[in-house]
Design an enzyme around this catalytic site. Structure first.
Site, PDB file in Angstrom:
ATOM      1  N   VAL A   1      -4.873 -37.568   7.073  1.00  0.00           N
ATOM      2  CA  VAL A   1      -4.771 -36.737   5.859  1.00  0.00           C
ATOM      3  C   VAL A   1      -3.374 -36.122   5.747  1.00  0.00           C
ATOM      4  O   VAL A   1      -2.724 -36.202   4.704  1.00  0.00           O
ATOM      5  CB  VAL A   1      -5.859 -35.635   5.859  1.00  0.00           C
ATOM      6  CG1 VAL A   1      -5.676 -34.695   4.681  1.00  0.00           C
ATOM      7  CG2 VAL A   1      -7.250 -36.249   5.832  1.00  0.00           C
TER       8      VAL A   1
ATOM      9  N   GLY B   1      -0.616 -31.009  11.779  1.00  0.00           N
ATOM     10  CA  GLY B   1      -1.361 -32.254  11.978  1.00  0.00           C
ATOM     11  C   GLY B   1      -0.947 -33.295  10.960  1.00  0.00           C
ATOM     12  O   GLY B   1      -1.182 -33.133   9.754  1.00  0.00           O
ATOM     13  N   VAL B   2      -0.264 -34.341  11.454  1.00  0.00           N
ATOM     14  CA  VAL B   2       0.121 -35.418  10.532  1.00  0.00           C
ATOM     15  C   VAL B   2      -0.599 -36.702  10.946  1.00  0.00           C
ATOM     16  O   VAL B   2      -0.006 -37.741  11.181  1.00  0.00           O
ATOM     17  CB  VAL B   2       1.661 -35.601  10.429  1.00  0.00           C
ATOM     18  CG1 VAL B   2       2.259 -34.502   9.575  1.00  0.00           C
ATOM     19  CG2 VAL B   2       2.325 -35.625  11.806  1.00  0.00           C
ATOM     20  N   GLY B   3      -1.927 -36.555  11.069  1.00  0.00           N
ATOM     21  CA  GLY B   3      -2.777 -37.730  11.301  1.00  0.00           C
ATOM     22  C   GLY B   3      -2.963 -38.389   9.940  1.00  0.00           C
ATOM     23  O   GLY B   3      -2.031 -38.459   9.134  1.00  0.00           O
TER      24      GLY B   3
ATOM     25  N   LYS C   1     -27.286 -34.152   6.703  1.00  0.00           N
ATOM     26  CA  LYS C   1     -26.430 -34.489   7.848  1.00  0.00           C
ATOM     27  C   LYS C   1     -27.347 -35.037   8.943  1.00  0.00           C
ATOM     28  O   LYS C   1     -28.547 -34.744   8.954  1.00  0.00           O
ATOM     29  CB  LYS C   1     -25.748 -33.211   8.366  1.00  0.00           C
ATOM     30  CG  LYS C   1     -24.489 -33.473   9.128  1.00  0.00           C
ATOM     31  CD  LYS C   1     -23.284 -33.542   8.234  1.00  0.00           C
ATOM     32  CE  LYS C   1     -22.032 -33.846   9.040  1.00  0.00           C
ATOM     33  NZ  LYS C   1     -20.830 -33.870   8.206  1.00  0.00           N
TER      34      LYS C   1
HETATM   35  P1  NAD Z   1      -6.759 -37.293  12.307  1.00  0.00           P
HETATM   36  O1  NAD Z   1      -7.372 -37.254  13.656  1.00  0.00           O
HETATM   37  O2  NAD Z   1      -6.249 -38.576  11.778  1.00  0.00           O
HETATM   38  O3  NAD Z   1      -5.535 -36.249  12.245  1.00  0.00           O
HETATM   39  C1  NAD Z   1      -5.544 -35.006  12.872  1.00  0.00           C
HETATM   40  C2  NAD Z   1      -4.174 -34.832  13.524  1.00  0.00           C
HETATM   41  O4  NAD Z   1      -4.084 -33.513  14.032  1.00  0.00           O
HETATM   42  C3  NAD Z   1      -3.934 -35.791  14.679  1.00  0.00           C
HETATM   43  O5  NAD Z   1      -2.727 -36.493  14.498  1.00  0.00           O
HETATM   44  C4  NAD Z   1      -3.870 -34.854  15.891  1.00  0.00           C
HETATM   45  O6  NAD Z   1      -2.978 -35.321  16.888  1.00  0.00           O
HETATM   46  C5  NAD Z   1      -3.383 -33.581  15.259  1.00  0.00           C
HETATM   47  N1  NAD Z   1      -3.660 -32.372  16.034  1.00  0.00           N
HETATM   48  C6  NAD Z   1      -4.739 -32.091  16.801  1.00  0.00           C
HETATM   49  N2  NAD Z   1      -4.593 -30.887  17.365  1.00  0.00           N
HETATM   50  C7  NAD Z   1      -3.415 -30.380  16.936  1.00  0.00           C
HETATM   51  C8  NAD Z   1      -2.709 -29.162  17.164  1.00  0.00           C
HETATM   52  N3  NAD Z   1      -3.188 -28.207  17.968  1.00  0.00           N
HETATM   53  N4  NAD Z   1      -1.515 -28.986  16.549  1.00  0.00           N
HETATM   54  C9  NAD Z   1      -1.014 -29.942  15.753  1.00  0.00           C
HETATM   55  N5  NAD Z   1      -1.620 -31.120  15.507  1.00  0.00           N
HETATM   56  C10 NAD Z   1      -2.818 -31.334  16.085  1.00  0.00           C
HETATM   57  O7  NAD Z   1      -7.828 -36.639  11.325  1.00  0.00           O
HETATM   58  P2  NAD Z   1      -7.814 -36.659   9.736  1.00  0.00           P
HETATM   59  O8  NAD Z   1      -8.762 -37.676   9.270  1.00  0.00           O
HETATM   60  O9  NAD Z   1      -6.431 -36.634   9.253  1.00  0.00           O
HETATM   61  O10 NAD Z   1      -8.501 -35.250   9.441  1.00  0.00           O
HETATM   62  C11 NAD Z   1      -7.772 -34.052   9.581  1.00  0.00           C
HETATM   63  C12 NAD Z   1      -8.670 -32.861   9.274  1.00  0.00           C
HETATM   64  O11 NAD Z   1      -9.174 -32.992   7.944  1.00  0.00           O
HETATM   65  C13 NAD Z   1      -9.902 -32.740  10.170  1.00  0.00           C
HETATM   66  O12 NAD Z   1     -10.204 -31.382  10.326  1.00  0.00           O
HETATM   67  C14 NAD Z   1     -10.983 -33.425   9.357  1.00  0.00           C
HETATM   68  O13 NAD Z   1     -12.263 -32.945   9.709  1.00  0.00           O
HETATM   69  C15 NAD Z   1     -10.604 -32.999   7.957  1.00  0.00           C
HETATM   70  N6  NAD Z   1     -11.077 -33.892   6.897  1.00  0.00           N
HETATM   71  C16 NAD Z   1     -10.716 -35.186   6.893  1.00  0.00           C
HETATM   72  C17 NAD Z   1     -11.152 -36.017   5.862  1.00  0.00           C
HETATM   73  C18 NAD Z   1     -10.746 -37.459   5.806  1.00  0.00           C
HETATM   74  O14 NAD Z   1     -10.930 -38.066   4.734  1.00  0.00           O
HETATM   75  N7  NAD Z   1     -10.188 -38.027   6.845  1.00  0.00           N
HETATM   76  C19 NAD Z   1     -11.980 -35.500   4.848  1.00  0.00           C
HETATM   77  C20 NAD Z   1     -12.331 -34.138   4.864  1.00  0.00           C
HETATM   78  C21 NAD Z   1     -11.865 -33.344   5.907  1.00  0.00           C
END
Ligand code: NAD
Length: 369
Positions: free
Chosen positions: A184, A180-182, A80
């Protein structure tokens, strides 16, 4: 602070302090292990309060990458990097190209990727200086956005959990709460509705909720109410630390399986608490390994099909974790660490045997001449 003591305590191979006068770059690259392969892990840019805080973070995160790659069955080690700085004001091409030159100087022992404070654009800048970078845009032959593969891995992981708890892997009628519906979370919802699951979703950003609801049938829940939903499964896909003393007593879930990193506030304590409450926990770094699998494929020549296929292996890995957990009566987080450590030890033994054979052959040649 005694740096060598810290490095020795966590078993790191190498820690590199990088400083570039012309750009003001202050970075630390930590290589925890290269026993299974080159150390792959993201570069995080963060406003650390102190150099000590940055060092602790990079040592902790790089070690976690060793375990994540090992348990996912990848031929990668753990590494890292952290850059001390504010990504909103200090993120620029010159700084990341300087970082790229340091990565290049390690000759492939460390391969970088995206993390907090960095993105695909940053990887493209780094790529100008080194080929030891993943997560570059698809237009440059990279793997692009890892979220669809991560979400797919979480989906198959949820099926493994359902199989373990209910005896079959059908999601038909299963109630699933998604926090969280970002990226992933949204892709995950699409898989789950196709299988007939009933979804409860939440997010703090209304536009994300709106987009998700336009794609899938789901019920919206206020962010803080998600912990109280009377659902079978909880899929955290937002923040870390959400499994804690305050939330566990509220859970009615039978399964916790989601994509977020560092879900347990206290790894030792809360994993055990979940076990005592009869909740099956899919260790976060096992179920969300799809992202790493995706960038890992880039090292060998990227193919989305291969990445998806490899992500399917998360099902079997979780089944193994549950088996060890039941047999040894240990929390799932501890069981997955066992799998990782066993794989690393085996690779270490093979490496040692091959070194011993080389030594023996050299000795034979030396003595016969
Ligand atoms: P993202 O930022 O696209 O989505 C996260 C979502 O969570 C956002 O829409 C945000 O508004 C929402 N959020 C934040 N705080 C919140 C709360 N208190 N209540 C409800 N919703 C809330 O991120 P992502 O890429 O979808 O990643 C999501 C998680 O998965 C993170 O923890 C990330 O570290 C982990 N992750 C992601 C990947 C990847 O491929 N993107 C891989 C491994 C792990």
């Amino acid at each position: 602070m005694n740096v060598f003591e810290l490095v020795q305590k966590h078993g790191h191979e190498q820690v590199v302090f990088c400083y570039d006068d012309s750009t003001g770059l202050k970075a630390i690259i930590a290589i925890h292990s290269t026993i299974l392969g080159p150390a792959l892990g993201g570069v995080r840019m963060w406003k650390y309060e102190s150099e000590e805080e940055a060092l602790f973070d990079v040592l902790r995160l790089s070690k976690a990458m060793t375990y994540k790659a090992a348990v996912a069955g990848l031929n990668l080690g753990g590494g890292k990097a952290v850059i001390i700085g504010d990504p909103r004001t200090q993120r620029n091409e010159a700084l990341f190209r300087a970082f790229g030159r340091f990565v290049q100087s390690l000759g492939g022992r460390y391969i970088t990727a995206e993390d907090v404070g960095t993105d695909e654009k940053v990887m493209e800048w780094i790529y100008s200086e080194t080929k030891f970078v993943t997560g570059i845009p698809e237009s440059l032959g990279g793997s692009g956005n890892p979220a669809p593969v991560t979400a797919y891995g979480v989906y198959v992981g949820i099926k493994a959990c359902v199989k373990e708890v209910y005896g079959n892997e059908s999601l038909e009628g299963k109630k699933i709460a998604i926090q969280g519906v970002g990226q992933v979370g949204r892709f995950l919802c699409q898989h789950l509705v196709k299988d007939g699951a009933k979804l409860y979703i939440t997010d703090i950003v209304p536009e994300k909720v709106k987009l998700c609801l336009s794609e899938c049938k789901a019920e919206y829940v206020e962010p803080d109410k998600i912990y109280d939903v009377d659902a079978d499964i909880f899929a955290p896909c937002a923040l870390g630390g959400i499994i804690n003393d305050e939330t566990i007593p509220r859970f009615k879930f039978k399964i916790i399986a989601g994509g977020a990193n560092n879900q347990l506030l206290d790894e030792d304590k809360h994993d055990k608490m979940l076990m005592e409450h009869g909740i099956l926990y899919a260790p976060d770094y096992v179920i969300n390994a799809g992202g790493l699998i995706n960038v890992g494929r880039e090292v060998e020549g990227y193919s989305k099909e291969h990445a998806m296929k490899k992500a399917e292996g998360i099902y079997d890995t979780l089944m193994r974790v549950f088996e060890i957990s039941k047999k040894e009566k240990i929390p799932t987080h501890v069981a997955s660490a066992r799998i990782a450590e066993e794989r690393i030890m085996n690779a270490f033994k093979i490496r040692k045997i091959s070194l011993d054979l080389t030594k023996a052959s050299l000795e034979r040649r030396y003595h016969s001449s």
